[in-house]
Design a protein around this motif. Structure first.
Motif, PDB file in Angstrom:
ATOM      1  N   UNK A   1       1.001  -1.080   0.028  1.00  0.00           N
ATOM      2  CA  UNK A   1       0.005  -0.055  -0.058  1.00  0.00           C
ATOM      3  C   UNK A   1       1.015   1.402   0.042  1.00  0.00           C
ATOM      4  N   UNK A   2       0.689   2.328  -0.823  1.00  0.00           N
ATOM      5  CA  UNK A   2       1.367   3.547  -0.875  1.00  0.00           C
ATOM      6  C   UNK A   2       0.717   4.597   0.102  1.00  0.00           C
ATOM      7  N   UNK A   3       1.586   5.503   0.341  1.00  0.00           N
ATOM      8  CA  UNK A   3       1.258   6.737   1.315  1.00  0.00           C
ATOM      9  C   UNK A   3      -0.034   7.306   0.698  1.00  0.00           C
ATOM     10  N   UNK A   4       0.226   7.447  -0.781  1.00  0.00           N
ATOM     11  CA  UNK A   4      -0.725   8.253  -1.690  1.00  0.00           C
ATOM     12  C   UNK A   4      -2.106   7.637  -1.434  1.00  0.00           C
ATOM     13  N   UNK A   5      -1.998   6.176  -1.645  1.00  0.00           N
ATOM     14  CA  UNK A   5      -3.427   5.521  -1.415  1.00  0.00           C
ATOM     15  C   UNK A   5      -4.023   5.812  -0.078  1.00  0.00           C
ATOM     16  N   UNK A   6      -3.353   5.583   0.925  1.00  0.00           N
ATOM     17  CA  UNK A   6      -3.704   5.880   2.572  1.00  0.00           C
ATOM     18  C   UNK A   6      -4.520   7.412   2.396  1.00  0.00           C
ATOM     19  N   UNK A   7      -3.706   8.332   2.025  1.00  0.00           N
ATOM     20  CA  UNK A   7      -4.255   9.619   1.952  1.00  0.00           C
ATOM     21  C   UNK A   7      -5.405   9.963   1.107  1.00  0.00           C
ATOM     22  N   UNK A   8      -5.474   9.450   0.083  1.00  0.00           N
ATOM     23  CA  UNK A   8      -6.556   9.262  -0.779  1.00  0.00           C
ATOM     24  C   UNK A   8      -7.793   8.641  -0.285  1.00  0.00           C
ATOM     25  N   UNK A   9      -7.691   7.719   0.571  1.00  0.00           N
ATOM     26  CA  UNK A   9      -8.853   6.974   1.008  1.00  0.00           C
ATOM     27  C   UNK A   9      -9.104   7.806   2.340  1.00  0.00           C
ATOM     28  N   UNK A  10      -8.273   8.421   3.005  1.00  0.00           N
ATOM     29  CA  UNK A  10      -8.686   9.205   3.910  1.00  0.00           C
ATOM     30  C   UNK A  10      -9.525  10.285   3.567  1.00  0.00           C
ATOM     31  N   UNK A  11      -9.105  11.036   2.507  1.00  0.00           N
ATOM     32  CA  UNK A  11      -9.699  12.229   1.738  1.00  0.00           C
ATOM     33  C   UNK A  11     -11.237  11.947   1.443  1.00  0.00           C
ATOM     34  N   UNK A  12     -11.125  10.572   0.721  1.00  0.00           N
ATOM     35  CA  UNK A  12     -12.650  10.137   0.521  1.00  0.00           C
ATOM     36  C   UNK A  12     -13.520   9.873   1.768  1.00  0.00           C
ATOM     37  N   UNK A  13     -12.912   9.281   2.555  1.00  0.00           N
ATOM     38  CA  UNK A  13     -13.825   9.034   3.933  1.00  0.00           C
ATOM     39  C   UNK A  13     -14.158  10.493   4.287  1.00  0.00           C
ATOM     40  N   UNK A  14     -13.304  11.481   4.304  1.00  0.00           N
ATOM     41  CA  UNK A  14     -13.741  12.877   4.890  1.00  0.00           C
ATOM     42  C   UNK A  14     -14.864  13.415   4.180  1.00  0.00           C
ATOM     43  N   UNK A  15     -14.942  13.137   2.747  1.00  0.00           N
ATOM     44  CA  UNK A  15     -15.888  13.637   1.725  1.00  0.00           C
ATOM     45  C   UNK A  15     -17.161  12.980   2.161  1.00  0.00           C
ATOM     46  N   UNK A  16     -17.254  11.680   2.130  1.00  0.00           N
ATOM     47  CA  UNK A  16     -18.356  10.811   2.676  1.00  0.00           C
ATOM     48  C   UNK A  16     -19.097  11.277   3.972  1.00  0.00           C
ATOM     49  N   UNK A  17     -18.126  11.638   4.827  1.00  0.00           N
ATOM     50  CA  UNK A  17     -18.682  11.950   6.040  1.00  0.00           C
ATOM     51  C   UNK A  17     -19.371  13.292   6.004  1.00  0.00           C
TER      52      UNK A  17
END
Length: 77
Positions: free
Chosen positions: A49-65
């Motif tokens: 898993x790349x750092x970029x993937x982790x950051x993107x998942x966190x950003x996506x989660x924030x938008x969903x919330x």
């Protein structure tokens, strides 16, 4: 980096959402963060898993919330 971050495939872990190109469930990231581990520790344990993937998942989660909160607030007003 590939633009796809999450993969959901019934042939991979029965359709559990995983980081694209891996068999690492997205839930593992949140489990690590919940117990106080850092992103760095997560990445050490899941080298695919790349750092970029982790950051993107966190950003996506924030938008969903944020979106969910707006929808919930509209329904209770």
């Amino acid at each position: 980096m590939n633009t796809r971050v999450i993969n959901i495939d019934p042939e991979i872990l029965g359709g559990t959402p995983v980081f694209f190109g891996t068999r690492v469930p997205i839930k593992n990231l949140f489990d690590y963060l919940e117990t106080g581990d850092t992103i760095g520790i997560f990445l050490e344990d899941f080298e695919g898993v790349s750092r970029e993937q982790v950051i993107k998942v966190l950003e996506m989660s924030q938008k969903l919330i944020e979106t969910s909160s707006n929808i919930l607030n509209e329904n209770t007003a």
